[in-house]
Design a protein around this motif. Structure first.
Motif, PDB file in Angstrom:
ATOM      1  N   UNK A 180       0.848  -1.207   0.000  1.00  0.00           N
ATOM      2  CA  UNK A 180       0.000   0.000   0.000  1.00  0.00           C
ATOM      3  C   UNK A 180       0.874   1.243   0.000  1.00  0.00           C
ATOM      4  N   UNK A 181       0.752   2.067  -1.049  1.00  0.00           N
ATOM      5  CA  UNK A 181       1.605   3.242  -1.195  1.00  0.00           C
ATOM      6  C   UNK A 181       0.767   4.516  -1.284  1.00  0.00           C
ATOM      7  N   UNK A 182       1.459   5.639  -1.383  1.00  0.00           N
ATOM      8  CA  UNK A 182       0.782   6.931  -1.417  1.00  0.00           C
ATOM      9  C   UNK A 182      -0.179   7.032  -2.591  1.00  0.00           C
ATOM     10  N   UNK A 183       0.209   6.492  -3.745  1.00  0.00           N
ATOM     11  CA  UNK A 183      -0.620   6.616  -4.949  1.00  0.00           C
ATOM     12  C   UNK A 183      -1.659   5.516  -5.078  1.00  0.00           C
ATOM     13  N   UNK A 184      -1.525   4.463  -4.278  1.00  0.00           N
ATOM     14  CA  UNK A 184      -2.421   3.326  -4.398  1.00  0.00           C
ATOM     15  C   UNK A 184      -1.686   2.046  -4.061  1.00  0.00           C
ATOM     16  N   UNK A 185      -2.165   0.932  -4.586  1.00  0.00           N
ATOM     17  CA  UNK A 185      -1.548  -0.361  -4.322  1.00  0.00           C
ATOM     18  C   UNK A 185      -0.544  -0.678  -5.428  1.00  0.00           C
ATOM     19  N   UNK A 186       0.730  -0.841  -5.052  1.00  0.00           N
ATOM     20  CA  UNK A 186       1.743  -1.233  -6.030  1.00  0.00           C
ATOM     21  C   UNK A 186       1.977  -2.734  -5.908  1.00  0.00           C
ATOM     22  N   UNK A 187       1.817  -3.443  -7.007  1.00  0.00           N
ATOM     23  CA  UNK A 187       2.076  -4.877  -7.065  1.00  0.00           C
ATOM     24  C   UNK A 187       3.279  -5.091  -7.971  1.00  0.00           C
ATOM     25  N   UNK A 188       4.353  -5.604  -7.394  1.00  0.00           N
ATOM     26  CA  UNK A 188       5.621  -5.697  -8.109  1.00  0.00           C
ATOM     27  C   UNK A 188       6.188  -7.102  -7.985  1.00  0.00           C
ATOM     28  N   UNK A 189       6.732  -7.570  -9.080  1.00  0.00           N
ATOM     29  CA  UNK A 189       7.332  -8.889  -9.086  1.00  0.00           C
ATOM     30  C   UNK A 189       7.624  -9.306 -10.514  1.00  0.00           C
ATOM     31  N   UNK A 190       7.503 -10.593 -10.788  1.00  0.00           N
ATOM     32  CA  UNK A 190       7.755 -11.140 -12.114  1.00  0.00           C
ATOM     33  C   UNK A 190       9.237 -10.982 -12.470  1.00  0.00           C
ATOM     34  N   UNK A 191       9.845 -12.025 -12.941  1.00  0.00           N
ATOM     35  CA  UNK A 191      11.224 -11.986 -13.416  1.00  0.00           C
ATOM     36  C   UNK A 191      11.225 -12.296 -14.904  1.00  0.00           C
ATOM     37  N   UNK A 192      11.914 -11.459 -15.662  1.00  0.00           N
ATOM     38  CA  UNK A 192      12.072 -11.704 -17.096  1.00  0.00           C
ATOM     39  C   UNK A 192      13.533 -11.459 -17.454  1.00  0.00           C
ATOM     40  N   UNK A 193      14.088 -12.351 -18.267  1.00  0.00           N
ATOM     41  CA  UNK A 193      15.424 -12.148 -18.799  1.00  0.00           C
ATOM     42  C   UNK A 193      15.299 -11.789 -20.276  1.00  0.00           C
ATOM     43  N   UNK A 194      15.890 -10.647 -20.627  1.00  0.00           N
ATOM     44  CA  UNK A 194      15.785 -10.206 -22.012  1.00  0.00           C
ATOM     45  C   UNK A 194      16.659  -9.013 -22.313  1.00  0.00           C
ATOM     46  N   UNK A 195      17.564  -8.669 -21.369  1.00  0.00           N
ATOM     47  CA  UNK A 195      18.504  -7.593 -21.622  1.00  0.00           C
ATOM     48  C   UNK A 195      17.932  -6.207 -21.397  1.00  0.00           C
ATOM     49  N   UNK A 196      18.757  -5.215 -21.720  1.00  0.00           N
ATOM     50  CA  UNK A 196      18.421  -3.816 -21.466  1.00  0.00           C
ATOM     51  C   UNK A 196      17.673  -3.134 -22.598  1.00  0.00           C
ATOM     52  N   UNK A 197      17.810  -3.637 -23.804  1.00  0.00           N
ATOM     53  CA  UNK A 197      17.346  -2.875 -24.958  1.00  0.00           C
ATOM     54  C   UNK A 197      15.877  -3.079 -25.298  1.00  0.00           C
ATOM     55  N   UNK A 198      15.349  -4.269 -25.047  1.00  0.00           N
ATOM     56  CA  UNK A 198      13.962  -4.562 -25.420  1.00  0.00           C
ATOM     57  C   UNK A 198      12.979  -3.819 -24.514  1.00  0.00           C
ATOM     58  N   UNK A 199      11.854  -3.432 -25.084  1.00  0.00           N
ATOM     59  CA  UNK A 199      10.806  -2.775 -24.311  1.00  0.00           C
ATOM     60  C   UNK A 199      10.034  -3.769 -23.459  1.00  0.00           C
ATOM     61  N   UNK A 200       9.037  -3.300 -22.716  1.00  0.00           N
ATOM     62  CA  UNK A 200       8.234  -4.180 -21.871  1.00  0.00           C
ATOM     63  C   UNK A 200       7.492  -5.239 -22.679  1.00  0.00           C
ATOM     64  N   UNK A 201       7.316  -6.406 -22.065  1.00  0.00           N
ATOM     65  CA  UNK A 201       6.531  -7.475 -22.664  1.00  0.00           C
ATOM     66  C   UNK A 201       5.098  -7.413 -22.129  1.00  0.00           C
TER      67      UNK A 201
END
Length: 414
Positions: A300-321
């Motif tokens: 629970x954060x100031x702006x709302x509920x932050x849900x964070x996790x998930x691991x992906x390997x794909x380097x620095x250059x590719x955008x979000x999946x």
């Protein structure tokens, strides 16, 4: 102390180091290509996860990894086109998936993150940033006691480090966290933890504390180092050189190319992380909660509920999946079926993952260049302690822990 020190990177490690150095009287310039706290430090789960001492590379991971990658319900993703580039790092990483190395890594991580709340409180003491730090329990949600006991190896190491959870089961789970799904019948609650109500604004506030103490912040790109007889003499930027007697690299996963300019090939990869902020949320957790089945944290954060996790390997250059966001939404709805929000904001960033799961903290040889990066997913947790240790090393003080496990020179011949 009059020698100029340049810190490259204005995330949590960089600003923490800057503040402690100013407290010790150092002349400090903090440099970043962006605004403070808007990189990896912005997007984490916000947890001061003192008990998160155990690496991912636990015994048995090598046998389980292929199955986990193919499991559509497990929050691990791979961009297969990146695998050939990832492979050398991955081989080194998996070599540590044994009991001896896991115990060694957990023992080394404990003094960096084990007293996180106290370190954050010391960092913000008597400043305007104190209100961002919230003390609380950190809860781990399991389907039942059997699922909790399946994590017995990890909890055993945590207990050895002094983190003993309180178990809450059955109907008492809903008394503690009324919005959790009925599928959760066991909570492992760790006291004496905490979270940051808005990590990006927190780090920005810390940067303001630093400049208010007489420190200098410069927004520019660092391009190289000027060395003379093996010693740093200036940090080169696109806007010209910044002369210095010493420099500190605290640029997370982007430290790898800077280290290469110093002749070091660090086995460092991006552990690509995802979060969704459910703005103005209702129906979420009261306290920060790790949902074990989905491997994500709901805070629970100031702006709302932050849900964070998930691991992906794909380097620095590719955008979000798209798939990680879809899975995260699915797991969030399963855990909190009554969750409502006014909007959903997505974010994807890069966590710095050394192949041996230990941060690099210390001087590169006798070059005057120091490092403070590689904390995987516990950078916010360990940032203030890392900064304090670096400040002690750079001002002639002796840290009260053995720093050899974090020495960047461990990769010189590897």
């Amino acid at each position: 102390m009059t020698e100029k020190i340049v810190i490259i990177g204005a995330g949590i490690v960089g600003v923490s180091t800057a503040i402690w150095l100013r407290r010790y009287g150092a002349d400090v310039t903090l440099v970043d290509r962006g605004a403070p706290g808007q990189g990896t430090s912005y997007g984490n789960a916000g947890i001061l996860a003192s008990c998160a001492i155990v690496p991912v590379t636990t015994p048995g991971l090598i046998a389980k990894a292929p199955k986990l990658l193919m499991d559509p319900e497990f929050p691990l993703f791979m961009r297969w086109s990146y695998l050939p580039k990832l492979a050398p790092w991955l081989v080194k990483y998996l070599r540590h998936a044994n009991d001896k190395d896991t115990r060694r890594i957990a023992k080394a991580m404990t003094p960096i993150i084990g007293d996180s709340v106290d370190q954050h409180k010391a960092l913000v003491a008597d400043t305007d940033a104190t209100h961002w730090v919230t003390e609380t329990s950190y809860n781990f949600a399991y389907a039942d006691r059997e699922a909790f006991e399946a994590d017995g190896y990890v909890w055993g190491l945590r207990r050895e480090a002094g983190f003993v959870p309180e178990l809450i089961e059955g109907a008492a789970v809903r008394e503690r966290e009324p919005n959790l799904s009925d599928a959760v019948q066991c909570l492992a609650c760790c006291k004496d933890h905490g979270y940051i109500r808005d990590p990006g604004n927190y780090v920005a506030a810390l940067a303001d504390v630093f400049t208010g103490m007489g420190g200098t912040f410069v927004q520019t790109d660092v391009t190289d180092f000027e060395m003379e007889d093996g010693q740093i003499t200036s940090v080169q930027t696109k806007d010209g050189p910044i002369p210095c007697a010493r420099a500190i690299i605290t640029t997370g996963v982007w430290s790898k190319p800077l280290m290469a300019k110093l002749g070091l090939n660090i086995p460092l990869e991006s552990e690509r992380g995802y979060h969704i902020v459910f703005e103005d949320a209702t129906g979420g957790p009261i306290e920060p909660t790790m949902i074990a089945s989905g491997k994500f944290v709901a805070t629970p954060m100031a702006a709302g509920l932050r849900c964070a996790g998930i691991v992906e390997f794909g380097g620095l250059d590719a955008g979000p999946s798209k798939a990680p966001f879809a899975m995260l939404r699915k797991k969030v709805r399963e855990a909190f079926p009554g969750l409502k929000s006014t909007a959903e904001v997505e974010w994807q960033g890069h966590r710095p993952a050394p192949s041996d799961s230990l941060p690099l903290i210390g001087e590169i040889g006798r070059s005057g260049v120091f490092t403070g990066f590689g904390h995987h997913h516990v950078g916010l947790t360990g940032g203030p302690k890392t900064g304090r240790l670096l400040a002690e090393m750079l001002t002639g003080r002796t840290p009260n822990i053995d720093m050899s496990a974090y020495a960047p020179d461990r990769f010189v011949s590897k």
